[in-house]
Write a protein that holds these residues in place. Sequence first.
Motif, short mmCIF file in Angstrom:
data_model
loop_
_atom_site.label_atom_id
_atom_site.label_comp_id
_atom_site.label_asym_id
_atom_site.label_seq_id
_atom_site.Cartn_x
_atom_site.Cartn_y
_atom_site.Cartn_z
N ASP A 91 0.84 -1.18 0.00
CA ASP A 91 0.00 0.00 0.00
C ASP A 91 0.88 1.24 0.00
N SER A 92 0.29 2.38 -0.15
CA SER A 92 0.99 3.66 -0.08
C SER A 92 0.62 4.34 1.24
N SER A 95 -1.13 7.79 1.13
CA SER A 95 -2.56 7.86 0.79
C SER A 95 -3.44 7.29 1.90
N CYS A 96 -2.83 6.60 2.86
CA CYS A 96 -3.56 6.04 3.99
C CYS A 96 -3.76 7.05 5.13
N HIS A 98 -4.31 10.94 6.87
CA HIS A 98 -4.93 12.27 6.76
C HIS A 98 -4.69 13.03 8.04
N ALA A 108 -4.63 15.56 2.90
CA ALA A 108 -4.11 14.26 2.46
C ALA A 108 -2.60 14.20 2.67
N LEU A 110 1.33 13.16 1.87
CA LEU A 110 2.17 13.24 0.67
C LEU A 110 3.50 12.54 0.93
N ASN A 111 4.17 12.14 -0.12
CA ASN A 111 5.51 11.52 -0.04
C ASN A 111 6.58 12.58 -0.23
N GLU A 122 6.80 5.36 -2.34
CA GLU A 122 5.44 5.43 -2.89
C GLU A 122 4.63 4.19 -2.52
N THR A 123 5.26 3.02 -2.61
CA THR A 123 4.60 1.77 -2.24
C THR A 123 5.47 1.03 -1.24
N GLY A 155 -5.28 2.44 1.00
CA GLY A 155 -5.28 3.80 0.48
C GLY A 155 -6.20 4.73 1.24
N GLY A 156 -6.47 4.41 2.49
CA GLY A 156 -7.36 5.23 3.31
C GLY A 156 -8.82 4.87 3.17
#
Length: 167
Positions: A91-92, A95-96, A98, A108, A110-111, A122-123, A155-156
Motif C-alpha cells: 500500500d501507499s 494515501s492512507c 490524513h 491528504a 504526501l511523499n 510510494e509503495t 489507500g485510506g
Amino acid sequence: MPRGRGRVPERLRAAPAALVLALPLLLGAGPGGSGETIPLTGREPGERLDVTLTRLVDPADATAAAAATVDNRLVAVRFRLENTGSVVYKDSPASCAHLLDADGRRFAGLNTDTTAGAAFPETVTLDPGGTTEGFVTFHLPDDAALAAVQFALNGGLADDVGQWSLS
C-alpha cells in the motif's frame, strides 16, 4: 505531542468534522503520548497492521529538492508499520494518512521528504511480521491548528480507521 487514540467506525466516517474530532473522547480514549499503537484491519481477509505514531514535527522544513514546491507550512508525521496479518501488505502509507485541523479541514498525506526524515516510498511491501518506519508529510496553511491524524489501510478506504488526537 500526540495524545489519545481511537477508531472511527464506518458509520461515522462521513460524520460532521466536530463529531469526528470529538470521537476519541466519546470512545473513552485517554491521554497518552506518541508511541501509541492502533491495530487496524484492511478490506481483504488477513490484512492487519499495527500502526504507531512515533513522532510529529511541526513545522517540518522541506529538503532542498522539495523546497521549490512548498508555499505553506509542512507537518511531518512518523509512523511505524508492522504487518500482523497473514498476507503481504502492499500500500501507499501517504494515501492512507490524513491530518485534520481544528476547523474540520482534512489534508491528504504526501511523499515529500523533509529535514525531519525520509518519507515512505510510494509503495511499501511488508511480509507478515515485517516492520518499517517513515514519514508522511502534510501541506497546511500557516494558521492551521492541528487536531488529529488518521490512518486507514487500502489507500485510506478501509472501514477501520485509527485516530490520534493532537490537541
